[in-house]
Design a protein around this motif. Structure first.
Motif, short mmCIF file in Angstrom:
data_model
loop_
_atom_site.label_atom_id
_atom_site.label_comp_id
_atom_site.label_asym_id
_atom_site.label_seq_id
_atom_site.Cartn_x
_atom_site.Cartn_y
_atom_site.Cartn_z
N LEU A 141 0.91 -1.19 -0.28
CA LEU A 141 -0.01 0.13 -0.02
C LEU A 141 0.83 1.26 0.10
N TRP A 142 1.82 1.21 0.76
CA TRP A 142 2.72 2.43 0.94
C TRP A 142 3.63 2.46 -0.52
N TRP A 143 3.82 1.51 -1.30
CA TRP A 143 4.55 1.76 -2.53
C TRP A 143 3.69 2.16 -3.69
N LEU A 144 2.39 1.59 -3.77
CA LEU A 144 1.51 1.91 -4.66
C LEU A 144 0.36 3.02 -4.52
N HIS A 145 0.62 3.80 -3.20
CA HIS A 145 -0.40 4.67 -2.75
C HIS A 145 -0.52 5.79 -3.98
N PRO A 146 0.74 6.38 -4.41
CA PRO A 146 0.39 7.53 -5.36
C PRO A 146 -0.19 7.04 -6.46
N ILE A 147 -0.24 5.67 -6.93
CA ILE A 147 -1.06 5.26 -7.92
C ILE A 147 -2.64 5.15 -7.70
N LEU A 148 -2.82 4.19 -6.58
CA LEU A 148 -4.02 4.03 -5.93
C LEU A 148 -4.81 5.24 -5.88
N THR A 149 -4.28 6.21 -5.29
CA THR A 149 -5.15 7.39 -4.94
C THR A 149 -4.95 8.49 -6.12
N ALA A 150 -4.54 8.22 -7.43
CA ALA A 150 -4.72 9.18 -8.21
C ALA A 150 -4.07 10.30 -8.18
N GLU A 151 -2.57 10.16 -7.58
CA GLU A 151 -1.77 11.50 -7.35
C GLU A 151 -1.17 11.74 -8.58
N THR A 152 -0.85 13.05 -8.81
CA THR A 152 -0.15 13.12 -9.98
C THR A 152 1.37 12.97 -9.78
N ILE A 153 1.87 12.26 -10.68
CA ILE A 153 3.33 11.65 -10.36
C ILE A 153 3.89 11.58 -11.83
N PRO A 154 5.24 11.82 -11.98
CA PRO A 154 5.80 11.90 -13.40
C PRO A 154 5.93 10.46 -13.86
N TYR A 155 5.37 10.18 -15.09
CA TYR A 155 5.22 9.04 -15.77
C TYR A 155 6.42 7.79 -15.52
N ALA A 156 7.56 8.40 -15.33
CA ALA A 156 8.62 7.65 -15.13
C ALA A 156 8.68 6.85 -13.67
N GLU A 157 8.06 7.76 -12.74
CA GLU A 157 7.81 7.24 -11.36
C GLU A 157 6.85 6.26 -11.36
N GLN A 158 5.73 6.46 -12.31
CA GLN A 158 4.67 5.61 -12.18
C GLN A 158 5.00 4.40 -12.66
N GLN A 159 5.86 4.23 -13.64
CA GLN A 159 6.28 2.93 -14.24
C GLN A 159 7.17 2.34 -13.32
N ALA A 160 8.02 3.01 -12.56
CA ALA A 160 8.97 2.54 -11.84
C ALA A 160 8.04 1.81 -10.41
N ARG A 161 7.10 2.50 -9.82
CA ARG A 161 6.10 1.72 -8.89
C ARG A 161 5.54 0.80 -9.75
N LEU A 162 4.86 0.53 -10.65
CA LEU A 162 4.18 -0.49 -11.08
C LEU A 162 4.97 -1.64 -11.48
N PHE A 163 6.14 -1.56 -12.00
CA PHE A 163 6.98 -2.59 -12.43
C PHE A 163 8.38 -3.02 -11.61
N LEU A 164 8.39 -2.44 -10.48
CA LEU A 164 9.53 -2.35 -9.53
C LEU A 164 10.75 -2.02 -10.10
N LEU A 165 10.79 -0.99 -10.90
CA LEU A 165 12.11 -0.83 -11.50
C LEU A 165 12.83 0.59 -10.72
N PRO A 166 14.12 0.52 -10.69
CA PRO A 166 14.76 1.24 -9.93
C PRO A 166 14.58 2.76 -10.40
N GLY A 167 14.57 3.89 -9.34
CA GLY A 167 14.31 5.13 -9.73
C GLY A 167 15.61 5.61 -10.65
N GLU A 168 14.99 6.76 -11.34
CA GLU A 168 15.84 7.33 -12.36
C GLU A 168 16.68 8.61 -11.77
#
Length: 176
Positions: free
Chosen positions: A149-176
Protein backbone atom coordinates in the motif's frame (compact mmCIF):
# COMPACT_ATOMS: atom_id res chain seq x y z
CA UNK A 1 -27.27 0.67 -3.97
CA UNK A 2 -25.79 3.51 -5.99
CA UNK A 3 -29.34 4.71 -6.64
CA UNK A 4 -29.88 5.08 -2.88
CA UNK A 5 -26.93 7.47 -2.69
CA UNK A 6 -28.26 9.38 -5.70
CA UNK A 7 -31.69 9.58 -4.08
CA UNK A 8 -30.21 10.95 -0.85
CA UNK A 9 -27.64 13.38 -2.25
CA UNK A 10 -28.62 13.95 -5.88
CA UNK A 11 -27.07 13.11 -9.23
CA UNK A 12 -23.54 14.24 -8.47
CA UNK A 13 -20.21 12.60 -7.71
CA UNK A 14 -20.88 12.53 -3.96
CA UNK A 15 -24.25 10.85 -4.46
CA UNK A 16 -22.74 8.23 -6.75
CA UNK A 17 -19.88 7.40 -4.41
CA UNK A 18 -21.62 7.59 -1.04
CA UNK A 19 -23.08 4.09 -1.02
CA UNK A 20 -19.78 2.61 -2.25
CA UNK A 21 -18.00 4.24 0.69
CA UNK A 22 -20.61 2.89 3.11
CA UNK A 23 -20.36 -0.61 1.60
CA UNK A 24 -16.56 -0.48 1.82
CA UNK A 25 -16.67 0.59 5.46
CA UNK A 26 -19.24 -2.04 6.40
CA UNK A 27 -17.31 -4.76 4.58
CA UNK A 28 -14.39 -4.20 6.97
CA UNK A 29 -16.68 -4.84 9.94
CA UNK A 30 -18.18 -7.89 8.22
CA UNK A 31 -14.68 -9.23 7.53
CA UNK A 32 -13.75 -8.86 11.20
CA UNK A 33 -16.92 -10.65 12.29
CA UNK A 34 -16.53 -13.40 9.69
CA UNK A 35 -12.93 -14.19 10.64
CA UNK A 36 -13.80 -14.09 14.35
CA UNK A 37 -16.57 -16.61 13.74
CA UNK A 38 -14.33 -18.82 11.60
CA UNK A 39 -11.30 -18.84 13.88
CA UNK A 40 -12.66 -17.93 17.30
CA UNK A 41 -9.88 -15.37 17.67
CA UNK A 42 -10.48 -11.67 18.16
CA UNK A 43 -6.84 -10.97 17.25
CA UNK A 44 -7.11 -12.72 13.90
CA UNK A 45 -10.44 -11.02 13.20
CA UNK A 46 -8.96 -7.59 13.84
CA UNK A 47 -5.90 -8.47 11.79
CA UNK A 48 -8.11 -9.49 8.85
CA UNK A 49 -9.96 -6.18 9.16
CA UNK A 50 -6.64 -4.32 9.23
CA UNK A 51 -5.50 -6.16 6.11
CA UNK A 52 -8.69 -5.18 4.33
CA UNK A 53 -8.17 -1.56 5.44
CA UNK A 54 -4.63 -1.63 4.02
CA UNK A 55 -5.67 -3.26 0.77
CA UNK A 56 -5.16 -0.79 -2.04
CA UNK A 57 -7.88 -2.25 -4.25
CA UNK A 58 -10.41 -2.01 -1.41
CA UNK A 59 -9.43 1.62 -0.85
CA UNK A 60 -9.79 2.42 -4.54
CA UNK A 61 -13.10 0.61 -5.00
CA UNK A 62 -14.55 2.27 -1.89
CA UNK A 63 -13.89 5.67 -3.46
CA UNK A 64 -15.46 5.03 -6.87
CA UNK A 65 -18.97 4.31 -8.08
CA UNK A 66 -18.24 0.84 -9.47
CA UNK A 67 -20.18 -2.32 -8.75
CA UNK A 68 -17.19 -4.40 -7.60
CA UNK A 69 -17.31 -3.16 -4.00
CA UNK A 70 -20.97 -4.13 -3.72
CA UNK A 71 -20.24 -7.63 -5.00
CA UNK A 72 -17.49 -8.02 -2.40
CA UNK A 73 -19.81 -6.67 0.28
CA UNK A 74 -22.54 -9.23 -0.48
CA UNK A 75 -20.07 -12.11 -0.82
CA UNK A 76 -18.65 -11.26 2.60
CA UNK A 77 -22.15 -10.93 4.02
CA UNK A 78 -22.91 -14.49 2.92
CA UNK A 79 -22.30 -16.73 5.92
CA UNK A 80 -20.08 -19.78 5.73
CA UNK A 81 -20.35 -22.75 8.06
CA UNK A 82 -18.73 -26.21 7.95
CA UNK A 83 -17.24 -25.87 4.48
CA UNK A 84 -15.37 -22.67 5.27
CA UNK A 85 -11.85 -23.87 4.38
CA UNK A 86 -13.06 -25.16 1.03
CA UNK A 87 -14.73 -21.85 0.23
CA UNK A 88 -11.66 -19.85 1.24
CA UNK A 89 -9.37 -22.08 -0.81
CA UNK A 90 -11.74 -22.01 -3.79
CA UNK A 91 -11.88 -18.22 -3.67
CA UNK A 92 -8.10 -18.02 -3.55
CA UNK A 93 -7.58 -20.44 -6.45
CA UNK A 94 -10.39 -18.87 -8.50
CA UNK A 95 -8.69 -15.51 -8.11
CA UNK A 96 -5.35 -16.76 -9.42
CA UNK A 97 -6.35 -19.10 -12.24
CA UNK A 98 -7.62 -16.47 -14.69
CA UNK A 99 -4.49 -14.40 -14.20
CA UNK A 100 -2.19 -17.34 -14.87
CA UNK A 101 -4.22 -18.44 -17.90
CA UNK A 102 -4.24 -15.02 -19.57
CA UNK A 103 -0.59 -14.41 -18.79
CA UNK A 104 0.48 -17.68 -20.40
CA UNK A 105 -2.09 -18.14 -23.18
CA UNK A 106 -2.17 -14.56 -24.48
CA UNK A 107 1.34 -13.49 -23.48
CA UNK A 108 -0.05 -10.65 -21.38
CA UNK A 109 1.57 -8.72 -18.61
CA UNK A 110 0.24 -9.75 -15.22
CA UNK A 111 -0.05 -6.84 -12.79
CA UNK A 112 0.08 -8.27 -9.31
CA UNK A 113 -1.82 -5.43 -7.63
CA UNK A 114 -4.94 -6.32 -9.65
CA UNK A 115 -5.14 -9.60 -7.72
CA UNK A 116 -5.67 -7.75 -4.43
CA UNK A 117 -9.32 -8.91 -4.13
CA UNK A 118 -8.04 -12.44 -3.42
CA UNK A 119 -6.15 -11.24 -0.33
CA UNK A 120 -9.03 -11.96 2.09
CA UNK A 121 -9.29 -15.50 0.73
CA UNK A 122 -5.54 -15.97 1.17
CA UNK A 123 -5.74 -14.79 4.78
CA UNK A 124 -8.67 -17.09 5.53
CA UNK A 125 -6.96 -20.06 3.87
CA UNK A 126 -3.72 -19.57 5.81
CA UNK A 127 -5.61 -19.10 9.06
CA UNK A 128 -7.75 -22.19 8.63
CA UNK A 129 -5.00 -24.47 7.29
CA UNK A 130 -2.38 -23.58 9.90
CA UNK A 131 -4.16 -22.34 13.03
CA UNK A 132 -1.11 -22.88 15.27
CA UNK A 133 1.13 -20.76 12.99
CA UNK A 134 -1.53 -18.34 11.80
CA UNK A 135 -0.31 -15.38 13.85
CA UNK A 136 3.21 -15.54 12.35
CA UNK A 137 1.96 -16.05 8.79
CA UNK A 138 -0.61 -13.29 9.09
CA UNK A 139 1.99 -10.95 10.59
CA UNK A 140 4.15 -11.43 7.48
CA UNK A 141 1.11 -10.95 5.22
CA UNK A 142 0.23 -7.75 7.10
CA UNK A 143 3.74 -6.33 6.68
CA UNK A 144 3.83 -7.17 2.97
CA UNK A 145 0.37 -5.66 2.48
CA UNK A 146 1.33 -2.46 4.31
CA UNK A 147 4.51 -2.16 2.23
CA UNK A 148 2.48 -2.72 -0.94
CA UNK A 149 0.00 0.00 0.00
CA UNK A 150 2.84 2.40 0.81
CA UNK A 151 4.56 1.66 -2.51
CA UNK A 152 1.42 1.91 -4.67
CA UNK A 153 -0.34 4.68 -2.71
CA UNK A 154 0.37 7.46 -5.27
CA UNK A 155 -1.07 5.29 -8.05
CA UNK A 156 -4.08 4.00 -6.12
CA UNK A 157 -5.09 7.47 -4.97
CA UNK A 158 -4.52 9.05 -8.42
CA UNK A 159 -1.81 11.46 -7.32
CA UNK A 160 -0.06 13.34 -10.10
CA UNK A 161 3.38 11.81 -10.46
CA UNK A 162 5.86 11.73 -13.35
CA UNK A 163 5.42 8.91 -15.87
CA UNK A 164 8.84 7.44 -15.07
CA UNK A 165 7.95 7.22 -11.37
CA UNK A 166 4.61 5.59 -12.20
CA UNK A 167 6.36 2.95 -14.31
CA UNK A 168 8.96 2.42 -11.60
CA UNK A 169 6.25 1.85 -9.00
CA UNK A 170 4.19 -0.47 -11.20
CA UNK A 171 7.07 -2.62 -12.41
CA UNK A 172 9.44 -2.37 -9.40
CA UNK A 173 12.05 -0.61 -11.51
CA UNK A 174 14.88 1.36 -9.95
CA UNK A 175 14.27 5.10 -9.83
CA UNK A 176 15.93 7.36 -12.36
Amino acid sequence: MIAAGEWLFGMNSFGWRFSAAVAGTLSILIMIRLVRRMTGSMLLGCLAGLLLCLDGMHLTLSRTALLDIFLMFWVLAFRTRDWRLGVALLGYVAGWLPWIYFALANNRTMYLFYTAPILPFMVLTVTLMFPERAAVALGVITLVTAANLWWLHPILTAETIPYAEQQARLFLLPGE
